[in-house]
Scaffold this motif. Structure first.
Motif, mmCIF file in Angstrom:
data_model
loop_
_atom_site.group_PDB
_atom_site.id
_atom_site.type_symbol
_atom_site.label_atom_id
_atom_site.label_comp_id
_atom_site.label_asym_id
_atom_site.label_seq_id
_atom_site.Cartn_x
_atom_site.Cartn_y
_atom_site.Cartn_z
ATOM 1 N N MET A 270 15.872 4.649 -2.916
ATOM 2 C CA MET A 270 15.261 3.525 -1.914
ATOM 3 C C MET A 270 13.830 4.048 -1.330
ATOM 4 O O MET A 270 13.825 5.250 -0.821
ATOM 5 C CB MET A 270 16.437 3.393 -0.648
ATOM 6 N N PHE A 271 13.146 2.953 -1.124
ATOM 7 C CA PHE A 271 11.786 3.260 -0.397
ATOM 8 C C PHE A 271 11.842 2.344 0.836
ATOM 9 O O PHE A 271 12.463 1.686 1.286
ATOM 10 C CB PHE A 271 10.730 3.019 -1.355
ATOM 11 N N TYR A 272 10.561 2.603 1.733
ATOM 12 C CA TYR A 272 10.244 2.139 3.023
ATOM 13 C C TYR A 272 8.674 1.469 2.968
ATOM 14 O O TYR A 272 7.976 2.529 2.298
ATOM 15 C CB TYR A 272 10.628 2.732 3.956
ATOM 16 N N ALA A 273 8.408 0.596 3.188
ATOM 17 C CA ALA A 273 6.895 0.122 3.215
ATOM 18 C C ALA A 273 6.542 -0.986 4.609
ATOM 19 O O ALA A 273 7.807 -1.591 4.856
ATOM 20 C CB ALA A 273 6.475 -0.566 1.949
ATOM 21 N N CYS A 274 5.662 -0.747 5.135
ATOM 22 C CA CYS A 274 5.358 -1.761 5.997
ATOM 23 C C CYS A 274 4.219 -2.727 5.422
ATOM 24 O O CYS A 274 3.338 -2.428 4.872
ATOM 25 C CB CYS A 274 4.590 -0.720 7.417
ATOM 26 N N MET B 279 -1.576 -8.402 2.699
ATOM 27 C CA MET B 279 -1.244 -7.709 1.597
ATOM 28 C C MET B 279 -0.442 -8.939 0.735
ATOM 29 O O MET B 279 -0.149 -8.700 -0.483
ATOM 30 C CB MET B 279 0.024 -6.672 1.632
ATOM 31 N N ARG B 280 -0.491 -10.120 1.135
ATOM 32 C CA ARG B 280 0.361 -11.255 0.355
ATOM 33 C C ARG B 280 -0.757 -11.727 -0.610
ATOM 34 O O ARG B 280 -1.859 -12.186 -0.278
ATOM 35 C CB ARG B 280 0.803 -12.397 1.273
ATOM 36 N N ASP C 76 0.761 -1.170 -0.006
ATOM 37 C CA ASP C 76 -0.040 -0.107 0.075
ATOM 38 C C ASP C 76 0.865 1.272 -0.013
ATOM 39 O O ASP C 76 1.527 1.528 -0.807
ATOM 40 C CB ASP C 76 -0.784 -0.137 1.205
ATOM 41 N N ALA C 77 0.834 2.002 1.145
ATOM 42 C CA ALA C 77 1.421 3.272 1.358
ATOM 43 C C ALA C 77 3.035 2.882 1.160
ATOM 44 O O ALA C 77 3.624 1.946 1.797
ATOM 45 C CB ALA C 77 1.292 4.130 2.405
ATOM 46 N N ILE C 78 3.907 3.738 0.459
ATOM 47 C CA ILE C 78 5.251 3.720 0.369
ATOM 48 C C ILE C 78 5.807 4.825 0.701
ATOM 49 O O ILE C 78 5.469 5.857 0.290
ATOM 50 C CB ILE C 78 5.833 2.959 -0.770
ATOM 51 N N GLU C 79 7.181 4.908 1.120
ATOM 52 C CA GLU C 79 8.043 6.117 1.539
ATOM 53 C C GLU C 79 9.154 6.118 0.949
ATOM 54 O O GLU C 79 9.814 5.211 1.003
ATOM 55 C CB GLU C 79 7.809 6.337 3.062
#
Length: 200
Positions: free
Chosen positions: A135-139, A144-145, A114-117
């Protein structure tokens, strides 16, 4: 996934879709210099934190160049040539950086994020390449699988979860090959989230 590599050979390189060597000539402080370079694709990568597992998700894969380097150093192990990396991919499909990393996450580890930073963009392989990596980050969580991951075509990618409590020890374990991006992402996460109880 059990990844087995056999019948390794070193061959001369002809035309490549991925690297294009070239030589530059220039003047520096009045002295003519020569520098050998390689034109490469830019890339993207992502730090993935699984909130239900309280763990980070990385990919393990065989990297021939690492195998070759270790072979020359006399390194012998079942792990020879294998690396632990952020999920990542080349910018070679005409997609945006965000579209590319979403596609790579889906293909390599099987999650539809979903949301990525965005963390940052940096340059890689200063000595011969000079490409960029964003480079990005996501939780993530199990809702989500959508598939098992593992990559596409001839890719053979193993999913590796490292518990947050064991991450520092793993990051500094030199027997597990990691790149600078891996280390930077780990430090960035620690600085941003620290000891927060709930990670988002």
């Amino acid at each position: 996934m059990d990844i087995t590599v056999t019948d390794l050979k070193i061959l001369p390189m002809g035309k490549s879709d991925y690297v294009k060597p070239f030589r530059m000539e220039f003047m520096q402080n009045g002295k003519r210099r020569i520098w050998d370079c390689v034109k490469v694709h830019n890339s993207v990568s992502i730090m993935l934190y699984h909130k239900e597992k309280d763990a980070f998700l990385f990919v393990k894969q065989f990297r021939p160049a690492v195998w070759y380097s270790q072979e020359n150093l006399g390194y012998k192990s079942d792990e020879q040539g294998f690396t632990y990396e952020l999920c990542a991919g080349l910018m070679d499909k005409g997609l945006s950086e965000e579209q590319t990393i979403r596609e790579e996450v889906l293909e390599e580890v099987g999650y539809e994020i979903d949301a990525i930073e965005k963390i940052t963009m940096c340059y890689t392989a200063f000595g011969f390449g000079g490409g960029t990596q964003t480079m990005f980050y996501a939780c993530i969580d199990e809702s989500m699988r959508v598939n098992d991951g593992g990559g596409v075509a001839e890719e053979a990618i193993e999913l590796v979860f490292i518990e947050r409590a064991k991450m520092h020890e793993f990051a500094y374990d030199e027997s597990k090959v990691k790149g600078f991006g891996f280390m930077y992402a780990h430090l960035w996460w620690q600085e941003k989230f620290g000891n927060l109880k709930d990670k988002k």
